[in-house]
Motif scaffolding. Structure first.
Motif, PDB file in Angstrom:
ATOM      1  N   SER A   1       3.393   9.798  -1.251  1.00 41.15           N
ATOM      2  CA  SER A   1       4.266   8.955  -2.075  1.00 41.15           C
ATOM      3  C   SER A   1       4.925   9.756  -3.188  1.00 41.15           C
ATOM      4  O   SER A   1       6.076   9.494  -3.558  1.00 41.15           O
ATOM      5  CB  SER A   1       3.478   7.767  -2.646  1.00 41.15           C
ATOM      6  OG  SER A   1       2.337   8.199  -3.366  1.00 41.15           O
ATOM      7  N   SER A   2       4.238  10.753  -3.713  1.00 38.53           N
ATOM      8  CA  SER A   2       4.816  11.605  -4.763  1.00 38.53           C
ATOM      9  C   SER A   2       5.938  12.478  -4.227  1.00 38.53           C
ATOM     10  O   SER A   2       6.965  12.669  -4.895  1.00 38.53           O
ATOM     11  CB  SER A   2       3.738  12.500  -5.375  1.00 38.53           C
ATOM     12  OG  SER A   2       2.768  11.734  -6.013  1.00 38.53           O
TER      13      SER A   2
ATOM     14  N   ASP B   1      11.073  -0.420  -3.940  1.00 34.90           N
ATOM     15  CA  ASP B   1      12.092   0.098  -3.023  1.00 34.90           C
ATOM     16  C   ASP B   1      11.439   0.662  -1.767  1.00 34.90           C
ATOM     17  O   ASP B   1      11.976   0.561  -0.671  1.00 34.90           O
ATOM     18  CB  ASP B   1      12.913   1.192  -3.719  1.00 34.90           C
ATOM     19  CG  ASP B   1      13.716   0.636  -4.887  1.00 34.90           C
ATOM     20  OD1 ASP B   1      14.688  -0.091  -4.626  1.00 34.90           O
ATOM     21  OD2 ASP B   1      13.357   0.916  -6.038  1.00 34.90           O
ATOM     22  N   ILE B   2      10.257   1.272  -1.941  1.00 31.16           N
ATOM     23  CA  ILE B   2       9.510   1.865  -0.833  1.00 31.16           C
ATOM     24  C   ILE B   2       8.035   1.514  -1.016  1.00 31.16           C
ATOM     25  O   ILE B   2       7.497   1.646  -2.126  1.00 31.16           O
ATOM     26  CB  ILE B   2       9.672   3.399  -0.802  1.00 31.16           C
ATOM     27  CG1 ILE B   2      11.150   3.789  -0.787  1.00 31.16           C
ATOM     28  CG2 ILE B   2       8.956   3.997   0.406  1.00 31.16           C
ATOM     29  CD1 ILE B   2      11.410   5.244  -1.130  1.00 31.16           C
ATOM     30  N   LEU B   3       7.393   1.089   0.067  1.00 28.52           N
ATOM     31  CA  LEU B   3       5.967   0.771   0.046  1.00 28.52           C
ATOM     32  C   LEU B   3       5.263   1.639   1.074  1.00 28.52           C
ATOM     33  O   LEU B   3       5.730   1.748   2.213  1.00 28.52           O
ATOM     34  CB  LEU B   3       5.747  -0.710   0.370  1.00 28.52           C
ATOM     35  CG  LEU B   3       4.299  -1.204   0.403  1.00 28.52           C
ATOM     36  CD1 LEU B   3       3.703  -1.212  -1.005  1.00 28.52           C
ATOM     37  CD2 LEU B   3       4.221  -2.603   1.015  1.00 28.52           C
ATOM     38  N   THR B   4       4.116   2.255   0.699  1.00 29.34           N
ATOM     39  CA  THR B   4       3.460   3.219   1.589  1.00 29.34           C
ATOM     40  C   THR B   4       1.979   2.898   1.818  1.00 29.34           C
ATOM     41  O   THR B   4       1.100   3.710   1.514  1.00 29.34           O
ATOM     42  CB  THR B   4       3.581   4.648   1.019  1.00 29.34           C
ATOM     43  OG1 THR B   4       2.890   4.710  -0.251  1.00 29.34           O
ATOM     44  CG2 THR B   4       5.029   5.057   0.833  1.00 29.34           C
ATOM     45  N   PRO B   5       1.643   1.748   2.385  1.00 26.41           N
ATOM     46  CA  PRO B   5       0.229   1.420   2.604  1.00 26.41           C
ATOM     47  C   PRO B   5      -0.362   2.122   3.819  1.00 26.41           C
ATOM     48  O   PRO B   5       0.349   2.412   4.789  1.00 26.41           O
ATOM     49  CB  PRO B   5       0.267  -0.095   2.838  1.00 26.41           C
ATOM     50  CG  PRO B   5       1.596  -0.316   3.501  1.00 26.41           C
ATOM     51  CD  PRO B   5       2.534   0.669   2.837  1.00 26.41           C
ATOM     52  N   ASN B   6      -1.675   2.391   3.779  1.00 26.71           N
ATOM     53  CA  ASN B   6      -2.370   2.771   4.994  1.00 26.71           C
ATOM     54  C   ASN B   6      -2.738   1.476   5.735  1.00 26.71           C
ATOM     55  O   ASN B   6      -2.425   0.373   5.264  1.00 26.71           O
ATOM     56  CB  ASN B   6      -3.586   3.653   4.701  1.00 26.71           C
ATOM     57  CG  ASN B   6      -4.608   2.980   3.784  1.00 26.71           C
ATOM     58  OD1 ASN B   6      -4.751   1.755   3.786  1.00 26.71           O
ATOM     59  ND2 ASN B   6      -5.321   3.778   3.014  1.00 26.71           N
ATOM     60  N   LEU B   7      -3.411   1.582   6.871  1.00 25.57           N
ATOM     61  CA  LEU B   7      -3.684   0.385   7.670  1.00 25.57           C
ATOM     62  C   LEU B   7      -4.568  -0.635   6.954  1.00 25.57           C
ATOM     63  O   LEU B   7      -4.226  -1.830   6.935  1.00 25.57           O
ATOM     64  CB  LEU B   7      -4.292   0.784   9.023  1.00 25.57           C
ATOM     65  CG  LEU B   7      -3.332   1.504   9.982  1.00 25.57           C
ATOM     66  CD1 LEU B   7      -4.062   1.935  11.246  1.00 25.57           C
ATOM     67  CD2 LEU B   7      -2.146   0.619  10.343  1.00 25.57           C
ATOM     68  N   PRO B   8      -5.688  -0.237   6.327  1.00 26.33           N
ATOM     69  CA  PRO B   8      -6.483  -1.229   5.596  1.00 26.33           C
ATOM     70  C   PRO B   8      -5.707  -1.904   4.461  1.00 26.33           C
ATOM     71  O   PRO B   8      -5.867  -3.107   4.228  1.00 26.33           O
ATOM     72  CB  PRO B   8      -7.662  -0.404   5.053  1.00 26.33           C
ATOM     73  CG  PRO B   8      -7.779   0.749   5.986  1.00 26.33           C
ATOM     74  CD  PRO B   8      -6.363   1.083   6.374  1.00 26.33           C
ATOM     75  N   GLU B   9      -4.876  -1.137   3.771  1.00 34.31           N
ATOM     76  CA  GLU B   9      -4.078  -1.720   2.679  1.00 34.31           C
ATOM     77  C   GLU B   9      -3.038  -2.683   3.219  1.00 34.31           C
ATOM     78  O   GLU B   9      -2.817  -3.765   2.646  1.00 34.31           O
ATOM     79  CB  GLU B   9      -3.411  -0.597   1.873  1.00 34.31           C
ATOM     80  CG  GLU B   9      -4.420   0.233   1.077  1.00 34.31           C
ATOM     81  CD  GLU B   9      -3.897   1.593   0.652  1.00 34.31           C
ATOM     82  OE1 GLU B   9      -4.605   2.269  -0.110  1.00 34.31           O
ATOM     83  OE2 GLU B   9      -2.799   2.004   1.099  1.00 34.31           O
ATOM     84  N   ALA B  10      -2.407  -2.333   4.328  1.00 31.95           N
ATOM     85  CA  ALA B  10      -1.428  -3.230   4.952  1.00 31.95           C
ATOM     86  C   ALA B  10      -2.101  -4.514   5.421  1.00 31.95           C
ATOM     87  O   ALA B  10      -1.524  -5.608   5.317  1.00 31.95           O
ATOM     88  CB  ALA B  10      -0.738  -2.531   6.124  1.00 31.95           C
ATOM     89  N   GLU B  11      -3.331  -4.403   5.917  1.00 31.04           N
ATOM     90  CA  GLU B  11      -4.084  -5.594   6.324  1.00 31.04           C
ATOM     91  C   GLU B  11      -4.363  -6.499   5.133  1.00 31.04           C
ATOM     92  O   GLU B  11      -4.222  -7.725   5.223  1.00 31.04           O
ATOM     93  CB  GLU B  11      -5.394  -5.184   7.001  1.00 31.04           C
ATOM     94  CG  GLU B  11      -5.215  -4.589   8.388  1.00 31.04           C
ATOM     95  CD  GLU B  11      -6.519  -4.214   9.052  1.00 31.04           C
ATOM     96  OE1 GLU B  11      -6.543  -4.115  10.291  1.00 31.04           O
ATOM     97  OE2 GLU B  11      -7.538  -4.022   8.334  1.00 31.04           O
ATOM     98  N   GLU B  12      -4.768  -5.905   4.028  1.00 26.83           N
ATOM     99  CA  GLU B  12      -5.047  -6.681   2.809  1.00 26.83           C
ATOM    100  C   GLU B  12      -3.801  -7.392   2.303  1.00 26.83           C
ATOM    101  O   GLU B  12      -3.835  -8.555   1.900  1.00 26.83           O
ATOM    102  CB  GLU B  12      -5.595  -5.761   1.710  1.00 26.83           C
ATOM    103  CG  GLU B  12      -6.984  -5.226   1.963  1.00 26.83           C
ATOM    104  CD  GLU B  12      -8.072  -6.143   1.435  1.00 26.83           C
ATOM    105  OE1 GLU B  12      -7.775  -7.305   1.106  1.00 26.83           O
ATOM    106  OE2 GLU B  12      -9.224  -5.697   1.348  1.00 26.83           O
TER     107      GLU B  12
END
Length: 271
Positions: free
Chosen positions: A219-220, A136-147
């Motif tokens: 996220s928590s 329902d919600i995704l919370t990546p940082n920039l490196p994670e979003a790139e991956e």
């Protein structure tokens, strides 16, 4: 009266140093006045300096933890954190489909603050294909979003493009954290909601190394606010204010990337 108290669930790994993972999740949820249960999927040996070792939990015990929680508690919202490897991601996906655990926030933890990889390379594909469509919600940082997107993200326009790509993978609401853009005096996050509404949330960058567990804490907090009945936008805005307060009002623990101050409160917080 049974199960009337608001209940949440964290699905993640431990942090023996106490600053991140399930430890940060439970502290945050407790501070946000919800009861937190936990499914442990990995155990780490780590501290503020780094991750010294970790071991995934066998699938059988992951399954049994989910069954125990679902059999007795009424979980209104849940979140995932560190998921380690393909087998763990698949076990979590299987159980999320099996049980009603409320709104799902996915924090796609891949690398620890100290640089240790917490998600195997092959597991990223499994997260992308099997877990993200449930989020329902995704919370990546920039490196994670790139991956997850396979694209470079170096400016705000690319953050917007990446959020759209992540929605195309099945995620309803996307929050891309801009904290890794260290050349800016502000940390700016981009949010793209299921409705199509988008907005930026910015906060002053604080010069400190005591930021261990920020992603888990954000996220928590979002998960806790959702469980209490907040809409996604409100939950995200509260989450950002809470994390900012935990960094601004720091505590002195450890010799490396120290933990946040989960006791922190912020102006205007009624709960």
């Amino acid at each position: 009266m049974v199960n009337e108290t608001v209940q949440t669930l964290t699905i993640a790994g431990t942090d023996s140093g106490g600053g991140a993972g399930v430890m940060a999740d439970i502290k945050t949820m407790q501070m946000r006045h919800v009861f937190s249960a936990a499914v442990i999927v990995a155990v780490t040996a780590q501290n503020t300096i780094g991750v010294q070792d970790f071991m995934p939990i066998p699938k059988k015990l992951i399954d049994e933890q989910f069954a125990s929680v679902a059999d007795d508690l009424k979980i209104r919202a849940c979140k995932t954190g560190m998921l380690a490897d393909v087998a763990t991601v698949e076990a979590v996906v299987e159980n999320l489909k099996k049980y009603d655990l409320g709104t799902l926030t996915v924090d796609p933890v891949m690398v620890a603050k100290g640089g240790a990889r917490l998600l195997s390379e092959d597991a990223i594909k499994t997260v992308r294909e099997q877990l993200l469509p449930l989020a329902d919600i995704l919370t990546p940082n920039l490196p994670e979003a790139e991956e997850l997107t396979g694209m470079k993200i170096e400016d705000k326009d690319q953050m917007i493009d990446a959020a759209k790509k992540l929605q195309d993978l099945g995620v309803k609401n996307v929050l891309i954290k801009g904290g890794h853009q260290t050349e800016s005096k502000e940390s700016s996050d981009f949010i793209l909601l299921e409705s199509g509404k988008s907005f930026w949330v910015s906060s002053p960058r604080i010069d400190t190394v005591r930021t261990h567990g920020t992603g888990d804490t954000l996220s928590s907090c979002i998960t806790a606010e959702i469980a209490k009945g907040a809409d996604v936008e409100t939950a995200i805005r509260i989450g950002k204010k809470y994390v900012q307060a935990t960094i601004a009002n720091g505590i002195q623990v450890g010799h490396g990337h120290g933990p946040l101050n989960h006791w922190a409160t912020f102006e205007g917080d009624g709960d």
